[in-house]
Design a protein around this motif. Structure first.
Motif, PDB file in Angstrom:
ATOM      1  N   VAL A 100      -4.028   5.402 -11.660  1.00 14.16           N
ATOM      2  CA  VAL A 100      -3.577   6.718 -11.211  1.00 14.16           C
ATOM      3  C   VAL A 100      -3.796   6.808  -9.702  1.00 14.16           C
ATOM      4  O   VAL A 100      -4.900   6.564  -9.207  1.00 14.16           O
ATOM      5  CB  VAL A 100      -4.355   7.853 -11.926  1.00 14.16           C
ATOM      6  N   TYR A 101      -2.733   7.148  -8.975  1.00 18.23           N
ATOM      7  CA  TYR A 101      -2.777   7.303  -7.525  1.00 18.23           C
ATOM      8  C   TYR A 101      -2.295   8.701  -7.154  1.00 18.23           C
ATOM      9  O   TYR A 101      -1.488   9.296  -7.862  1.00 18.23           O
ATOM     10  CB  TYR A 101      -1.874   6.273  -6.832  1.00 18.23           C
ATOM     11  N   ARG A 102      -2.792   9.188  -6.004  1.00 26.29           N
ATOM     12  CA  ARG A 102      -2.379  10.513  -5.534  1.00 26.29           C
ATOM     13  C   ARG A 102      -2.039  10.444  -4.057  1.00 26.29           C
ATOM     14  O   ARG A 102      -2.716   9.789  -3.270  1.00 26.29           O
ATOM     15  CB  ARG A 102      -3.504  11.526  -5.756  1.00 26.29           C
ATOM     16  N   TRP A 103      -0.963  11.163  -3.707  1.00 24.43           N
ATOM     17  CA  TRP A 103      -0.536  11.334  -2.318  1.00 24.43           C
ATOM     18  C   TRP A 103      -0.513  12.825  -2.032  1.00 24.43           C
ATOM     19  O   TRP A 103       0.032  13.604  -2.803  1.00 24.43           O
ATOM     20  CB  TRP A 103       0.864  10.762  -2.097  1.00 24.43           C
ATOM     21  N   THR A 104      -1.087  13.246  -0.896  1.00 28.94           N
ATOM     22  CA  THR A 104      -1.178  14.658  -0.529  1.00 28.94           C
ATOM     23  C   THR A 104      -0.531  14.869   0.829  1.00 28.94           C
ATOM     24  O   THR A 104      -0.692  14.057   1.736  1.00 28.94           O
ATOM     25  CB  THR A 104      -2.659  15.097  -0.460  1.00 28.94           C
ATOM     26  N   ASP A 105       0.206  15.988   0.965  1.00 29.20           N
ATOM     27  CA  ASP A 105       0.831  16.290   2.254  1.00 29.20           C
ATOM     28  C   ASP A 105      -0.053  17.252   3.045  1.00 29.20           C
ATOM     29  O   ASP A 105      -1.045  17.766   2.526  1.00 29.20           O
ATOM     30  CB  ASP A 105       2.255  16.815   2.074  1.00 29.20           C
ATOM     31  N   PRO A 106       0.267  17.516   4.323  1.00 27.32           N
ATOM     32  CA  PRO A 106      -0.573  18.393   5.151  1.00 27.32           C
ATOM     33  C   PRO A 106      -0.695  19.824   4.614  1.00 27.32           C
ATOM     34  O   PRO A 106      -1.677  20.501   4.880  1.00 27.32           O
ATOM     35  CB  PRO A 106       0.137  18.397   6.508  1.00 27.32           C
ATOM     36  N   GLY A 107       0.277  20.288   3.837  1.00 26.43           N
ATOM     37  CA  GLY A 107       0.220  21.633   3.278  1.00 26.43           C
ATOM     38  C   GLY A 107      -0.652  21.747   2.033  1.00 26.43           C
ATOM     39  O   GLY A 107      -0.857  22.834   1.512  1.00 26.43           O
ATOM     40  N   GLY A 108      -1.158  20.625   1.533  1.00 30.88           N
ATOM     41  CA  GLY A 108      -2.021  20.637   0.363  1.00 30.88           C
ATOM     42  C   GLY A 108      -1.318  20.310  -0.941  1.00 30.88           C
ATOM     43  O   GLY A 108      -1.967  20.148  -1.975  1.00 30.88           O
ATOM     44  N   ALA A 109       0.003  20.200  -0.931  1.00 31.05           N
ATOM     45  CA  ALA A 109       0.731  19.812  -2.143  1.00 31.05           C
ATOM     46  C   ALA A 109       0.496  18.326  -2.387  1.00 31.05           C
ATOM     47  O   ALA A 109       0.323  17.546  -1.449  1.00 31.05           O
ATOM     48  CB  ALA A 109       2.213  20.098  -1.995  1.00 31.05           C
ATOM     49  N   SER A 110       0.472  17.930  -3.661  1.00 31.75           N
ATOM     50  CA  SER A 110       0.200  16.531  -3.960  1.00 31.75           C
ATOM     51  C   SER A 110       1.054  16.035  -5.112  1.00 31.75           C
ATOM     52  O   SER A 110       1.532  16.802  -5.943  1.00 31.75           O
ATOM     53  CB  SER A 110      -1.281  16.337  -4.294  1.00 31.75           C
ATOM     54  N   VAL A 111       1.229  14.726  -5.132  1.00 27.37           N
ATOM     55  CA  VAL A 111       1.914  14.029  -6.219  1.00 27.37           C
ATOM     56  C   VAL A 111       0.911  13.042  -6.787  1.00 27.37           C
ATOM     57  O   VAL A 111       0.320  12.256  -6.049  1.00 27.37           O
ATOM     58  CB  VAL A 111       3.167  13.279  -5.715  1.00 27.37           C
ATOM     59  N   GLN A 112       0.715  13.115  -8.096  1.00 27.12           N
ATOM     60  CA  GLN A 112      -0.180  12.189  -8.776  1.00 27.12           C
ATOM     61  C   GLN A 112       0.668  11.343  -9.718  1.00 27.12           C
ATOM     62  O   GLN A 112       1.436  11.878 -10.517  1.00 27.12           O
ATOM     63  CB  GLN A 112      -1.250  12.948  -9.544  1.00 27.12           C
ATOM     64  N   ALA A 113       0.540  10.024  -9.618  1.00 26.17           N
ATOM     65  CA  ALA A 113       1.395   9.113 -10.379  1.00 26.17           C
ATOM     66  C   ALA A 113       0.554   8.133 -11.184  1.00 26.17           C
ATOM     67  O   ALA A 113      -0.493   7.675 -10.724  1.00 26.17           O
ATOM     68  CB  ALA A 113       2.307   8.344  -9.429  1.00 26.17           C
ATOM     69  N   ARG A 114       1.031   7.833 -12.399  1.00 28.24           N
ATOM     70  CA  ARG A 114       0.369   6.854 -13.270  1.00 28.24           C
ATOM     71  C   ARG A 114       1.230   5.598 -13.342  1.00 28.24           C
ATOM     72  O   ARG A 114       2.441   5.684 -13.553  1.00 28.24           O
ATOM     73  CB  ARG A 114       0.184   7.408 -14.686  1.00 28.24           C
TER      74      ARG A 114
END
Length: 136
Positions: A100-114
């Protein structure tokens, strides 16, 4: 070893055999040159993606919304890293499947992928919690 790797090796051997049967040793040299070119193209693509990712902080993406919209099941981890232009922040234990990996943008929104064995299974988009409205 995955079925795709075995199939690629078998196809490569078959092409070398075909080159020998049709044109002799010059055919083997031509087919081998084509196979080396194909491997170098993939290696160059991988190195380009990793160089871009090395310049960015781990787990950072410019826009989580755009990353979320471009993902689809079956996408390889290298493809997701190329879209995000950054390595993902590892959320699972090291060596555990699925990863499981996560990417977060400067606004705090994130995408978590399996990912299972390097292929994208599913992903989720999470917006930051909205601050409580203040009364005036």
């Amino acid at each position: 070893m995955g079925i795709r790797r075995i199939a690629a090796a078998v196809i490569g051997a078959a092409l070398l055999y075909w080159g020998y049967r049709q044109f002799g040793w010059p055919g083997v040299a031509a087919v081998a040159g084509g196979l080396v070119l194909w491997m170098l193209l993939h290696f160059t693509r991988l190195m380009t993606v990793m160089q871009r990712a090395a310049r960015r902080p781990i787990g950072h993406v410019d826009s989580a919304v755009m990353l979320n919209s471009r993902l689809h099941a079956g996408l390889p981890l290298v493809g997701v890293i190329g879209l995000a232009r950054a390595l993902g922040e590892l959320m699972s234990s090291e060596g555990e499947q699925p990863e499981v990996y996560r990417w977060t943008d400067p606004g705090g929104a994130s995408v978590q992928a399996r990912f299972a064995h390097g292929k994208l299974l599913d992903w989720g988009f999470q917006r930051p919690e909205a601050d409580a409205p203040t009364e005036r």
